[in-house]
Scaffold this active site. Sequence first.
Site, PDB file in Angstrom:
ATOM      1  N   HIS A 141       0.746  -1.354  -0.014  1.00 41.41           N
ATOM      2  CA  HIS A 141      -0.131  -0.048   0.033  1.00 41.41           C
ATOM      3  C   HIS A 141       0.743   1.319  -0.028  1.00 41.41           C
ATOM      4  O   HIS A 141       0.396   2.518  -0.515  1.00 41.41           O
ATOM      5  CB  HIS A 141      -1.074  -0.095   1.241  1.00 41.41           C
ATOM      6  CG  HIS A 141      -1.879  -1.009   1.185  1.00 41.41           C
ATOM      7  ND1 HIS A 141      -2.940  -1.180   0.245  1.00 41.41           N
ATOM      8  CD2 HIS A 141      -2.527  -1.982   2.045  1.00 41.41           C
ATOM      9  CE1 HIS A 141      -3.612  -2.141   0.477  1.00 41.41           C
ATOM     10  NE2 HIS A 141      -3.475  -2.565   1.702  1.00 41.41           N
ATOM     11  N   ALA A 142       2.155   1.271   0.314  1.00 37.68           N
ATOM     12  CA  ALA A 142       2.822   2.305   0.604  1.00 37.68           C
ATOM     13  C   ALA A 142       3.028   3.141  -0.760  1.00 37.68           C
ATOM     14  O   ALA A 142       3.039   2.481  -1.821  1.00 37.68           O
ATOM     15  CB  ALA A 142       4.215   2.205   0.911  1.00 37.68           C
TER      16      ALA A 142
END
Length: 636
Positions: free
Chosen positions: A153-154
């Site tokens: 998700h980063a």
Amino acid sequence: MANGIGPPLDEPRANGSSQPKKVAYFYDSDVGNYAYNAGHPMKPHRIRMAHSLIMNYGLYKKMEIYRAKPASKFEMTQFHTDEYVDFLQKVTPDNMDNFGKEQSKYNVGDDCPVFDGLFEFCGISAGGSMEGAARLNRGKCDVAVNWAGGLHHAKKSEASGFCYINDIVLGIIELLRFKSRVLYIDIDVHHGDGVEEAFYATDRVMTVSFHKYGEYFPGTGELRDIGVGPGKHYAVNFPLRDGIDDKSYKNIFEPVIGKVMEWYRPEAVVLQCGGDSLSGDRLGCFNLSMRGHANCVNYVKSFNLPTLILGGGGYTMRNVARTWAYETGQLVNQDMGPNLPYTDYYEYYSPDFELDVRPSNMDNANSPEYLEKIKQNVFENLSHTKFAPSVQMTDVPRSPLMQEDIDELDARLDDQDEDENKDVRYTDRRWDQRIDCDNEFSESEDEDTNERNGVRRQPDRPKRRGIMEYRNPHAPDDNVDSGAATPNGALSVDGDDAEDARMILDGANDASKVNTETAEETMQAQTSASPAVAAALPPVVGDGVASHHSSATSAADEMDIDEDPLTTAGPAPPLSAPNASAMSGAAAAVTPPDSPAPAREDVDMDELPEGKEAGREEREKEDGAGEVGAVAAAAV
């Protein structure tokens, strides 16, 4: 089979293909020491639990283990912005109040809290994925595994969904140095938005994500999200609903991935194995079993491409640990028993203590018609892509992303290990690199090294057999000696004690034999003496037998003691039954059967002739004196 619906799982296959794989496994023992916050669902401790199962199932014998160097700030900035990485390096729980503005800017707060060791944790996660990709590029392994990775998700300058540094993107960038096309597959319950966004505009990477969509984090991953520019149609999203089971998942995963492999022809694969798609996850809503999840790993591995296996989500720790350990066993072609081995975290798996994650009875909201419609739309999007897009004109970066080349790093670490452990036979580095072969006759393990690396002795594991446990079943009975068997029940001892006891009995028997022979010879000498001499001797009565000590001494003196009486004594003259019984009684009175034979002193062979000559002269003098005394006594 009707409507193309097959069984939920492929036939059991531990390796996906008959071709053996060289697996590199990345693990840092410090990863389990980090904790987000009290009550936070993301727990790095699950990686340590999975590692403990991997070690105690013996899977470490089938793969090389690496403790990757943590990614540096410079390596992280190959994707992330300098300002964002600098913030992660500086912020701590003690000074976070001074970075209020930056926390808001970089989305650090509730889902992504500041905790002790934040930057170090990110370095461990990213370092394993980057080094795994580098080893795949160099052909050092066929499969690289980093369960601490998969933080999909980063974003470039933003934390999201418990993820701070996107190790997946960094690993793919490293693969692109040598590979023309890389396929990314995501089976996490959440959409892999960070990876898709990073490669949304390129055809060098195709992203395929199977995820829950609709009123769910992160809210992206619609079927119509297909990429832009040169990357149009190279982003594939398969939105799913709650409760998908093994059977439904298999019948969408394999056709889609098979079509992608056939058309896109990737040169390497990155598979994110988020465990939150398992049944019973704290934050997930799918209903996959452990074997249904592992079926995806087996299917991808069957294509025999360089593959990077990563972790991801998963918030029911005992289920995630069991599934990742099981999938590691599949990668190394190792059968794993249903009962869990004893580990430091054994109590986490109560009450069944089994290697299994079973599906629940929740409803499957994904109808066959819905899944078939989505699948046909995905195939339509894939038809608009080029067949195996070419990148011949793309310049491959000559300098590696990592600060040190893999070959140079290995050589330096080998030299350092040898210099620091000159007197150590089996260092930790050699232990990590060792791979046991299936046809090895036996194993030689250092139990101290195993204990240090988390391998615990199993309660039901048989103890290593010693030399005393290998006996010849055809050997004669130890209790039989010279044809005379030891009475049954005389001794009930084992091992060295039994041997010592037998030696004592043998010595006692030898002493009894010598005493019996001496008594018989004394009687013979006494009966052959002259009547006058015999009458002069004072009688001694014992059990009806006349005997005399001086007669026995005289008879013994007449013997030739130059020879060993134990070896040269002939058979005794026949005795009548009463005399034989009396002699045995006399022998018993002289030396009890349980007495050990007197120890014989060592003789110096060089001094033996002179000693024998002197002894003969002395005996002749004593014999002469004895005869004169006997004649005088008779005359009296």
